[in-house]
Write a protein that holds these residues in place. Structure first.
Motif, PDB file in Angstrom:
ATOM      1  N   ASP A  11       5.602 -53.998 -54.301  1.00 45.05           N
ATOM      2  CA  ASP A  11       6.319 -52.790 -54.939  1.00 45.05           C
ATOM      3  C   ASP A  11       6.705 -53.441 -56.275  1.00 45.05           C
ATOM      4  O   ASP A  11       7.496 -54.431 -56.486  1.00 45.05           O
ATOM      5  CB  ASP A  11       7.490 -52.323 -54.214  1.00 45.05           C
ATOM      6  N   ASP A  14      10.551 -53.340 -56.940  1.00 42.53           N
ATOM      7  CA  ASP A  14      11.225 -54.219 -56.039  1.00 42.53           C
ATOM      8  C   ASP A  14      10.807 -55.121 -55.472  1.00 42.53           C
ATOM      9  O   ASP A  14       9.874 -55.004 -54.473  1.00 42.53           O
ATOM     10  CB  ASP A  14      12.067 -53.282 -54.991  1.00 42.53           C
ATOM     11  N   SER A  16      10.886 -57.579 -53.486  1.00 40.10           N
ATOM     12  CA  SER A  16      11.230 -57.839 -52.040  1.00 40.10           C
ATOM     13  C   SER A  16      10.475 -57.061 -51.133  1.00 40.10           C
ATOM     14  O   SER A  16      10.492 -57.485 -50.257  1.00 40.10           O
ATOM     15  CB  SER A  16      12.766 -57.989 -51.954  1.00 40.10           C
ATOM     16  N   ARG A  17       9.721 -55.993 -51.837  1.00 37.40           N
ATOM     17  CA  ARG A  17       9.125 -54.883 -51.032  1.00 37.40           C
ATOM     18  C   ARG A  17       7.622 -55.012 -51.329  1.00 37.40           C
ATOM     19  O   ARG A  17       7.229 -55.278 -52.308  1.00 37.40           O
ATOM     20  CB  ARG A  17       9.459 -53.458 -51.173  1.00 37.40           C
ATOM     21  N   TYR A  18       6.741 -55.283 -50.107  1.00 33.93           N
ATOM     22  CA  TYR A  18       5.178 -55.345 -50.145  1.00 33.93           C
ATOM     23  C   TYR A  18       4.666 -55.183 -48.950  1.00 33.93           C
ATOM     24  O   TYR A  18       5.144 -54.875 -48.035  1.00 33.93           O
ATOM     25  CB  TYR A  18       4.992 -56.961 -50.420  1.00 33.93           C
ATOM     26  N   GLN A  19       3.234 -55.189 -49.090  1.00 30.15           N
ATOM     27  CA  GLN A  19       2.431 -54.710 -48.023  1.00 30.15           C
ATOM     28  C   GLN A  19       1.379 -55.865 -47.972  1.00 30.15           C
ATOM     29  O   GLN A  19       0.955 -56.011 -49.122  1.00 30.15           O
ATOM     30  CB  GLN A  19       1.713 -52.933 -48.164  1.00 30.15           C
ATOM     31  N   THR A  45       3.923 -54.322 -43.418  1.00 30.14           N
ATOM     32  CA  THR A  45       4.698 -53.798 -44.460  1.00 30.14           C
ATOM     33  C   THR A  45       6.090 -54.235 -44.355  1.00 30.14           C
ATOM     34  O   THR A  45       6.696 -54.459 -43.200  1.00 30.14           O
ATOM     35  CB  THR A  45       5.081 -52.204 -44.500  1.00 30.14           C
ATOM     36  N   SER A  46       6.822 -54.790 -45.457  1.00 22.10           N
ATOM     37  CA  SER A  46       8.083 -55.177 -45.288  1.00 22.10           C
ATOM     38  C   SER A  46       9.086 -53.948 -45.516  1.00 22.10           C
ATOM     39  O   SER A  46      10.492 -54.246 -45.158  1.00 22.10           O
ATOM     40  CB  SER A  46       8.273 -56.186 -46.800  1.00 22.10           C
ATOM     41  N   PHE A  47       8.790 -52.955 -45.340  1.00 19.62           N
ATOM     42  CA  PHE A  47       9.901 -51.557 -45.739  1.00 19.62           C
ATOM     43  C   PHE A  47       9.270 -50.589 -44.681  1.00 19.62           C
ATOM     44  O   PHE A  47       8.957 -49.141 -45.209  1.00 19.62           O
ATOM     45  CB  PHE A  47       9.785 -51.158 -46.858  1.00 19.62           C
ATOM     46  N   ASN A  54       6.950 -52.651 -38.093  1.00 18.91           N
ATOM     47  CA  ASN A  54       6.376 -53.252 -39.505  1.00 18.91           C
ATOM     48  C   ASN A  54       4.840 -53.915 -39.557  1.00 18.91           C
ATOM     49  O   ASN A  54       4.637 -54.203 -40.448  1.00 18.91           O
ATOM     50  CB  ASN A  54       7.523 -54.101 -39.943  1.00 18.91           C
TER      51      ASN A  54
END
Length: 70
Positions: A11, A14, A16-19, A45-47, A54
């Motif tokens: 992302d 941000d 800290s957010r990823y897939q 996914t981290s979110f 997840n």
């Protein structure tokens, strides 16, 4: 035959957010036209949306047919 692919989708707003996606497949010949195929897929996914997991893991296997002439 063995194939493998890995992808990371960050992302950009941000970090800290990823897939993350990992796919691999193995195919071996059985006889003249048949082959045995096994594949593994993992998607993380981290979110995740609230109330969901997840990580998805999928393992498949089956019989394939080659239609190519030799």
């Amino acid at each position: 035959i063995f194939t493998e692919q890995a992808y990371v989708y960050p992302d950009l707003n941000d970090m800290s957010r990823y897939q993350f996606t990992l796919s691999s497949a193995f195919s071996t010949k059985i006889g003249k036209i048949f082959n045995w195929v096994t594949s593994f897929n993992d998607s993380y996914t981290s979110f995740p949306p609230p109330g969901t997991i997840n990580n998805d893991v999928i393992l498949t296997t089956g019989l394939g047919v080659s239609l190519a002439r030799h």
